[in-house]
Motif scaffolding. Structure first.
Motif, PDB file in Angstrom:
ATOM      1  N   ASP A 360      21.063   1.271  -7.968  1.00 16.19           N
ATOM      2  CA  ASP A 360      22.123   2.195  -7.571  1.00 16.19           C
ATOM      3  C   ASP A 360      21.551   3.595  -7.372  1.00 16.19           C
ATOM      4  OD1 ASP A 360      24.518   0.671  -9.829  1.00 16.19           O
ATOM      5  OD2 ASP A 360      24.073   0.249  -7.709  1.00 16.19           O
ATOM      6  N   TYR A 361      22.263   4.390  -6.607  1.00 13.21           N
ATOM      7  CA  TYR A 361      21.939   5.810  -6.401  1.00 13.21           C
ATOM      8  C   TYR A 361      20.596   6.008  -5.691  1.00 13.21           C
ATOM      9  CZ  TYR A 361      25.302   5.627 -10.199  1.00 13.21           C
ATOM     10  OH  TYR A 361      26.376   5.316 -10.992  1.00 13.21           O
ATOM     11  N   LYS A 362      20.207   5.055  -4.911  1.00  9.16           N
ATOM     12  CA  LYS A 362      18.982   5.250  -4.115  1.00  9.16           C
ATOM     13  C   LYS A 362      19.256   6.316  -3.060  1.00  9.16           C
ATOM     14  CE  LYS A 362      16.909   1.729  -2.468  1.00  9.16           C
ATOM     15  NZ  LYS A 362      16.642   0.400  -1.849  1.00  9.16           N
ATOM     16  N   SER A 363      18.238   7.200  -2.831  1.00  4.96           N
ATOM     17  CA  SER A 363      18.410   8.258  -1.844  1.00  4.96           C
ATOM     18  C   SER A 363      17.060   8.572  -1.204  1.00  4.96           C
ATOM     19  CB  SER A 363      18.989   9.518  -2.502  1.00  4.96           C
ATOM     20  OG  SER A 363      19.213  10.513  -1.522  1.00  4.96           O
ATOM     21  N   THR A 364      17.077   8.839   0.083  1.00 11.29           N
ATOM     22  CA  THR A 364      15.839   9.152   0.805  1.00 11.29           C
ATOM     23  C   THR A 364      16.077  10.337   1.732  1.00 11.29           C
ATOM     24  OG1 THR A 364      15.147   6.827   0.786  1.00 11.29           O
ATOM     25  CG2 THR A 364      14.056   8.282   2.364  1.00 11.29           C
ATOM     26  N   LEU A 365      15.133  11.260   1.710  1.00  3.52           N
ATOM     27  CA  LEU A 365      15.146  12.408   2.621  1.00  3.52           C
ATOM     28  C   LEU A 365      13.807  12.456   3.350  1.00  3.52           C
ATOM     29  CD1 LEU A 365      16.315  15.112   3.691  1.00  3.52           C
ATOM     30  CD2 LEU A 365      15.177  16.213   1.740  1.00  3.52           C
ATOM     31  N   SER A 366      13.843  12.496   4.665  1.00  2.47           N
ATOM     32  CA  SER A 366      12.598  12.576   5.444  1.00  2.47           C
ATOM     33  C   SER A 366      12.665  13.763   6.396  1.00  2.47           C
ATOM     34  CB  SER A 366      12.359  11.285   6.228  1.00  2.47           C
ATOM     35  OG  SER A 366      13.356  11.081   7.198  1.00  2.47           O
ATOM     36  N   LEU A 367      11.567  14.508   6.452  1.00  2.00           N
ATOM     37  CA  LEU A 367      11.422  15.645   7.356  1.00  2.00           C
ATOM     38  C   LEU A 367      10.239  15.370   8.289  1.00  2.00           C
ATOM     39  CD1 LEU A 367      11.693  18.517   4.725  1.00  2.00           C
ATOM     40  CD2 LEU A 367      13.522  17.643   6.184  1.00  2.00           C
ATOM     41  N   GLU A 368      10.426  15.633   9.558  1.00  2.23           N
ATOM     42  CA  GLU A 368       9.364  15.338  10.528  1.00  2.23           C
ATOM     43  C   GLU A 368       9.271  16.455  11.567  1.00  2.23           C
ATOM     44  OE1 GLU A 368       8.478  11.187  12.036  1.00  2.23           O
ATOM     45  OE2 GLU A 368       9.332  12.099  13.846  1.00  2.23           O
ATOM     46  N   GLN A 369       8.040  16.821  11.904  1.00  2.00           N
ATOM     47  CA  GLN A 369       7.805  17.870  12.897  1.00  2.00           C
ATOM     48  C   GLN A 369       6.735  17.378  13.878  1.00  2.00           C
ATOM     49  OE1 GLN A 369       5.214  21.179  11.857  1.00  2.00           O
ATOM     50  NE2 GLN A 369       6.806  22.625  12.511  1.00  2.00           N
ATOM     51  N   LYS A 370       7.059  17.293  15.136  1.00  2.00           N
ATOM     52  CA  LYS A 370       6.092  16.904  16.170  1.00  2.00           C
ATOM     53  C   LYS A 370       5.661  18.152  16.929  1.00  2.00           C
ATOM     54  CE  LYS A 370       7.862  12.213  16.828  1.00  2.00           C
ATOM     55  NZ  LYS A 370       8.436  11.246  17.786  1.00  2.00           N
ATOM     56  N   SER A 371       4.345  18.229  17.222  1.00  2.00           N
ATOM     57  CA  SER A 371       3.801  19.456  17.817  1.00  2.00           C
ATOM     58  C   SER A 371       2.816  19.138  18.926  1.00  2.00           C
ATOM     59  CB  SER A 371       3.090  20.297  16.753  1.00  2.00           C
ATOM     60  OG  SER A 371       3.952  20.616  15.688  1.00  2.00           O
ATOM     61  N   ILE A 372       2.656  20.090  19.798  1.00  2.00           N
ATOM     62  CA  ILE A 372       1.544  20.106  20.757  1.00  2.00           C
ATOM     63  C   ILE A 372       0.433  20.902  20.095  1.00  2.00           C
ATOM     64  CG2 ILE A 372       0.762  20.844  23.036  1.00  2.00           C
ATOM     65  CD1 ILE A 372       3.721  20.684  23.922  1.00  2.00           C
ATOM     66  N   VAL A 373      -0.771  20.349  20.064  1.00  2.00           N
ATOM     67  CA  VAL A 373      -1.867  21.017  19.353  1.00  2.00           C
ATOM     68  C   VAL A 373      -2.986  21.374  20.331  1.00  2.00           C
ATOM     69  CG1 VAL A 373      -1.355  19.884  17.165  1.00  2.00           C
ATOM     70  CG2 VAL A 373      -2.976  18.813  18.729  1.00  2.00           C
ATOM     71  N   PHE A 374      -3.646  22.484  20.019  1.00  2.00           N
ATOM     72  CA  PHE A 374      -4.809  22.948  20.785  1.00  2.00           C
ATOM     73  C   PHE A 374      -5.847  23.428  19.770  1.00  2.00           C
ATOM     74  CE2 PHE A 374      -7.221  26.365  22.883  1.00  2.00           C
ATOM     75  CZ  PHE A 374      -7.735  25.649  23.961  1.00  2.00           C
ATOM     76  N   GLN A 375      -7.059  22.876  19.881  1.00  2.00           N
ATOM     77  CA  GLN A 375      -8.085  23.165  18.887  1.00  2.00           C
ATOM     78  C   GLN A 375      -9.389  23.616  19.562  1.00  2.00           C
ATOM     79  OE1 GLN A 375      -9.925  19.789  17.130  1.00  2.00           O
ATOM     80  NE2 GLN A 375     -10.558  20.850  15.256  1.00  2.00           N
ATOM     81  N   PRO A 376      -9.644  24.926  19.686  1.00  2.00           N
ATOM     82  CA  PRO A 376     -10.974  25.388  20.134  1.00  2.00           C
ATOM     83  C   PRO A 376     -11.991  25.176  19.015  1.00  2.00           C
ATOM     84  CG  PRO A 376      -9.585  27.257  19.586  1.00  2.00           C
ATOM     85  CD  PRO A 376      -8.719  26.039  19.454  1.00  2.00           C
ATOM     86  N   LYS A 377     -13.242  24.852  19.380  1.00  2.00           N
ATOM     87  CA  LYS A 377     -14.237  24.536  18.357  1.00  2.00           C
ATOM     88  C   LYS A 377     -15.646  24.725  18.882  1.00  2.00           C
ATOM     89  CE  LYS A 377     -13.413  19.696  19.556  1.00  2.00           C
ATOM     90  NZ  LYS A 377     -13.046  18.369  19.037  1.00  2.00           N
ATOM     91  N   VAL A 378     -16.580  24.857  17.943  1.00  2.00           N
ATOM     92  CA  VAL A 378     -18.004  24.953  18.266  1.00  2.00           C
ATOM     93  C   VAL A 378     -18.733  23.888  17.443  1.00  2.00           C
ATOM     94  CG1 VAL A 378     -17.962  27.393  18.866  1.00  2.00           C
ATOM     95  CG2 VAL A 378     -18.402  26.715  16.504  1.00  2.00           C
ATOM     96  N   MET A 379     -19.856  23.400  17.994  1.00  2.00           N
ATOM     97  CA  MET A 379     -20.563  22.306  17.342  1.00  2.00           C
ATOM     98  C   MET A 379     -22.069  22.510  17.450  1.00  2.00           C
ATOM     99  SD  MET A 379     -22.471  19.315  18.074  1.00  2.00           S
ATOM    100  CE  MET A 379     -22.092  18.894  19.760  1.00  2.00           C
ATOM    101  N   ILE A 380     -22.807  22.016  16.455  1.00  2.00           N
ATOM    102  CA  ILE A 380     -24.259  21.942  16.531  1.00  2.00           C
ATOM    103  C   ILE A 380     -24.663  20.576  15.983  1.00  2.00           C
ATOM    104  CG2 ILE A 380     -24.631  23.029  14.283  1.00  2.00           C
ATOM    105  CD1 ILE A 380     -27.184  24.290  15.548  1.00  2.00           C
ATOM    106  N   MET A 381     -25.651  19.955  16.647  1.00  2.00           N
ATOM    107  CA  MET A 381     -26.075  18.623  16.237  1.00  2.00           C
ATOM    108  C   MET A 381     -27.590  18.563  16.141  1.00  2.00           C
ATOM    109  SD  MET A 381     -24.951  14.882  17.683  1.00  2.00           S
ATOM    110  CE  MET A 381     -25.541  15.139  19.352  1.00  2.00           C
TER     111      MET A 381
END
Length: 437
Positions: A360-381
């Protein structure tokens, strides 16, 4: 046959005459010193006069002989005109070491490794590739790098030669036509020093692509989410605000001129539980308190397309600048049951009855956020082997959520009031293996 005015190589004759002259002068000095050591008289003076006369006559003969050798004498010599064109195969060579031979299953004690092939050059047109081993050049064994270089230089521009080479545990042959190193393509890889010498520069490779598991240390701002959880009975910092490790993967390929296109994605999931004294009205309308369990699950992920521009720093190190563009999602789910402790699953009892037990008394709350992402980055190998490298990358994730946070309570959509001010913005750091180059 070329004709030109030069000073004849008569240095031997000149040297002989000069030696004779010096000998005469030394004899004269010796005579003078010997005679003057004695008491001067008429016989001594007469002997000195005769010695001086002989020295003068000898020096005149030397001068006459030297004057007969004219510095402007014109003679004919045969001179080979050096061609302005040097035979060009269009390869970067390296000697084979034991590790190369072992990895490639090459069982011969001679051969030259192709460390690179100039695009559009004679070797490239003939089908030769990087990591091929040249075994024979025009019927002669290529024993080592300098030996093959001499074999190439012994030919003329335009000569067709047969090349025997080793690739993928097979011996193959091809025919190539030697080109000229004076072409524009070759001049791009030559530099002239202050002394006027032309030095061949090794072309550095930006690589060909690859892929790998990609761990990402991510630092988003979770303060608002933690504040909400704190009001629901959780600890002050339920989920780390110093960052956490996402697990991901990706790959990319070379599309020319150092540009690489690929894709990647990564995700993270964690959950925390807490006990809470839940004050509520029971089914009979009486105010009651129940000890409940609450579970909070946090999930974040992103994925997208990558574009990078690589720069070869050396044969072992490459760097790049680029970006990822794609989408991402933040989600948090809080669920509640009316027991503080869930009974163990007893396999000796009726499993079906345990599975069908209703809380009894089961309860669920869900929050969701969808986004457009942009990630500038630098790399060395750092390239450890031809197929393995260590890759380090730093970037910053920016995000835009057109619809903001969405909420569901017990499966039904509800409007959010004073929702969390949390986005997917945050720094990213990556270090790990890379299979390929």
């Amino acid at each position: 046959m070329l004709k030109r005015s030069v000073s004849p190589d008569l240095s031997g004759k000149k040297l002989t005459l000069i030696v004779v002259a010096l000998f005469i002068m030394a004899t004269s000095i010796f005579v003078h010193n010997t005679v003057w050591a004695q008491e001067p008289n008429e016989e001594v003076e007469k002997a000195l006069e005769e010695a001086d006369k002989e020295v003068e006559e000898a020096m005149q003969k030397v001068e006459k002989s030297l004057s007969e050798i004219s510095p402007s004498s014109e003679i004919e010599i045969e001179e080979k005109s050096e061609s302005a064109e040097t035979p060009f195969m269009g390869v970067y060579l390296d000697d084979i070491d034991f590790e190369d031979a072992y990895e490639m299953h090459y069982d011969y004690n001679y051969g030259v490794l192709l460390d690179g092939v100039v695009k559009g050059g004679p070797a490239d047109k003939a089908g030769l590739m990087e990591s091929d081993i040249i075994m024979e050049f025009d019927g002669q064994k290529a024993r080592f790098e300098d030996h093959l270089t001499r074999l190439i230089r012994s030919k003329q521009v335009g000569d067709k030669v047969e090349v025997k080479f080793f690739r993928d545990e097979k011996i193959m042959t091809t025919t190539l036509t030697l080109g000229s190193r004076t072409t524009k393509k070759e001049r791009e890889y030559e530099e002239i020093t202050k002394e006027g010498k032309v030095i061949r520069k090794r072309k550095l490779s930006a690589g060909y692509g690859g892929g790998s598991w990609i761990p990402v240390w991510y630092q988003p701002d979770l303060k608002d989410i933690n504040n909400i959880l704190s009001n629901l009975g959780y600890k002050k910092e339920t989920f780390s605000e110093n960052g956490f490790l996402l697990q991901g993967g990706g790959g990319k390929g070379n599309v020319g001129k150092g540009w690489f296109i690929g894709g990647m994605g990564a995700s993270y999931e964690n959950s925390e539980s807490t006990r809470h004294n839940w004050i509520h009205y029971n089914n009979e309308g009486i105010l009651d308190t129940a000890n409940v369990s609450r579970n909070a699950k946090y999930k974040i992920n992103f994925w997208g397309v990558t574009l990078d521009k690589r720069f070869a720093l050396s044969r072992k190190f490459v760097s790049s600048v680029g970006f990822l563009i794609g989408s991402g999602k933040n989600k948090i789910t809080v669920s509640q049951i009316d027991k503080a402790d869930i009974d163990n699953f007893d396999f000796e009892d009726d499993p079906s009855e345990q599975m069908d037990e209703f809380y009894d008394y089961k309860s669920t709350l869900s929050l969701e956020q969808k986004s457009i992402v942009f990630q500038p980055k630098v790399m060395i190998m750092w390239r450890i082997k031809k197929w393995l490298g260590i890759r380090a990358e730093a970037g910053y994730m920016t995000s835009y959520s057109p619809n903001g946070w969405k909420a569901k309570r017990n499966g039904k959509s509800v409007k959010i009031v004073n929702g969390p001010d949390t986005s997917m913005n945050g720094y990213t750091f990556t270090i790990g293996p890379w299979f390929g180059f």
